[in-house]
Enzyme design. Structure first.
Site, PDB file in Angstrom:
ATOM      1  N   ASP A  14      -2.553  -2.815   6.628  1.00 38.25           N
ATOM      2  CA  ASP A  14      -1.578  -2.481   5.595  1.00 38.25           C
ATOM      3  C   ASP A  14      -0.228  -3.106   5.982  1.00 38.25           C
ATOM      4  O   ASP A  14       0.026  -3.364   7.161  1.00 38.25           O
ATOM      5  CB  ASP A  14      -1.468  -0.950   5.516  1.00 38.25           C
ATOM      6  CG  ASP A  14      -0.280  -0.490   4.704  1.00 38.25           C
ATOM      7  OD1 ASP A  14      -0.191  -0.877   3.530  1.00 38.25           O
ATOM      8  OD2 ASP A  14       0.564   0.251   5.248  1.00 38.25           O
ATOM      9  N   ASP A  16       3.536  -2.250   4.538  1.00 34.78           N
ATOM     10  CA  ASP A  16       4.700  -1.368   4.697  1.00 34.78           C
ATOM     11  C   ASP A  16       4.360  -0.140   5.524  1.00 34.78           C
ATOM     12  O   ASP A  16       3.417   0.581   5.216  1.00 34.78           O
ATOM     13  CB  ASP A  16       5.217  -0.966   3.318  1.00 34.78           C
ATOM     14  CG  ASP A  16       5.644  -2.186   2.505  1.00 34.78           C
ATOM     15  OD1 ASP A  16       6.708  -2.744   2.814  1.00 34.78           O
ATOM     16  OD2 ASP A  16       4.898  -2.591   1.599  1.00 34.78           O
ATOM     17  N   GLY A  49      -0.455  -2.944  -1.358  1.00 35.71           N
ATOM     18  CA  GLY A  49      -0.212  -2.664  -2.772  1.00 35.71           C
ATOM     19  C   GLY A  49       0.543  -3.792  -3.458  1.00 35.71           C
ATOM     20  O   GLY A  49       0.613  -3.864  -4.670  1.00 35.71           O
TER      21      GLY A  49
END
Length: 276
Positions: A14, A16, A49
């Protein structure tokens, strides 16, 4: 971790709160460890995302490029290689656009629709959160009246975000009806943001598809994450799951190991322990 950790072939990370420290940078030891893993033939896959445009700076920093390297973007709605080719694409349509605008009426929040080309919104007043999101991802925001959105409109991900008052995001989160949770994958990725994807579009499902495509056993996949939009990766019993020290409790409970936080070289420490 068991013996399978010796055979890690893919590391999904991932961005952030995981790869990036509090200054939104990859810290030196983490960059070094991921480059070392990559040089040993382990695929390093950013799972985010963000759209691909918002991840490319970090791919470049890690020396990742071309058609044999991949990113999972839009929380798993899209898999792209780093030449930009789309390998998998899950889209929402005009019916979903109408549904999500209904949800927006539950609180005073911005609503934007994300595609690989740009962000779209029907809001005239844009909060800093949406503006920063677009800037960080190097994305154009197209502001249009609802009647200008055509019936063939498709998009991959949606964000509800704070305009001025964070309690409005709380209000929306508490009032989202059951039908919406049944139809969509809805996660609170940060206190100021709620993200929406199609039900089966998740980082975890995209990672399963990518592993299958590459003919990798799921036990050869290691994942790193910290927030609500990473839970789908941590729900898979086969992946080797590393929670960041700053992760939410739900992620830590599903993890095989909790490493240091994103400001303390958590990724590098775990890779040295289990992979390198």
């Amino acid at each position: 971790m068991g013996e399978n950790s010796l055979a890690i072939k893919l590391i999904a990370v991932d961005l952030d709160g995981t790869l990036l420290n509090s200054n939104n940078q990859i810290s030196p030891e983490t960059e070094k460890a991921l480059r070392q893993a990559s040089s040993q033939g382990i695929l390093v896959v950013l799972a985010t995302g963000r759209p691909l445009s918002g991840a490319m700076t970090f791919n470049r920093q890690l020396g990742l490029a071309g058609q044999k390297q991949y990113n999972i973007v839009f929380n798993g709605a899209v898999i792209q290689d780093l030449a930009g080719n789309v390998l998998m694409n899950q889209e929402m349509n005009y019916h979903d656009f109408s549904n999500l605008r209904r949800l927006q009426r539950l609180a005073k929040v911005n609503l934007h629709f994300e595609t690989p080309e740009c962000f779209w919104t029907c809001d005239r007043d844009l909060g800093a959160n949406l503006a920063i999101n677009a800037a960080v991802n190097n994305e154009l925001v197209k502001v249009r009246k609802p009647e200008e959105i055509t019936q063939d409109f498709t998009f991959n991900k949606v964000g509800f975000s704070v305009i001025k008052e964070e309690q409005e995001v709380d209000k929306l989160w508490q009032n989202i009806p059951e039908w919406a949770f049944a139809k969509y994958d809805i996660v609170r990725s940060f206190s100021s943001v709620i993200e929406v994807n199609l039900k089966d579009a998740s980082k975890g499902n995209a990672l399963i598809q990518l592993a299958d495509r590459l003919k990798l056993d799921q036990q050869q996949v290691m994942v790193f994450g910290d927030q609500g939009n990473d839970i789908s990766m941590f729900a898979n019993p086969n992946f080797q799951k590393i929670a960041m020290g700053n992760a939410i409790e739900e992620i830590k409970q599903e993890a095989d190991y909790v490493t240091a936080d994103n400001d303390s070289e958590g990724i590098a420490k775990a890779l040295k322990k289990f992979v390198l």
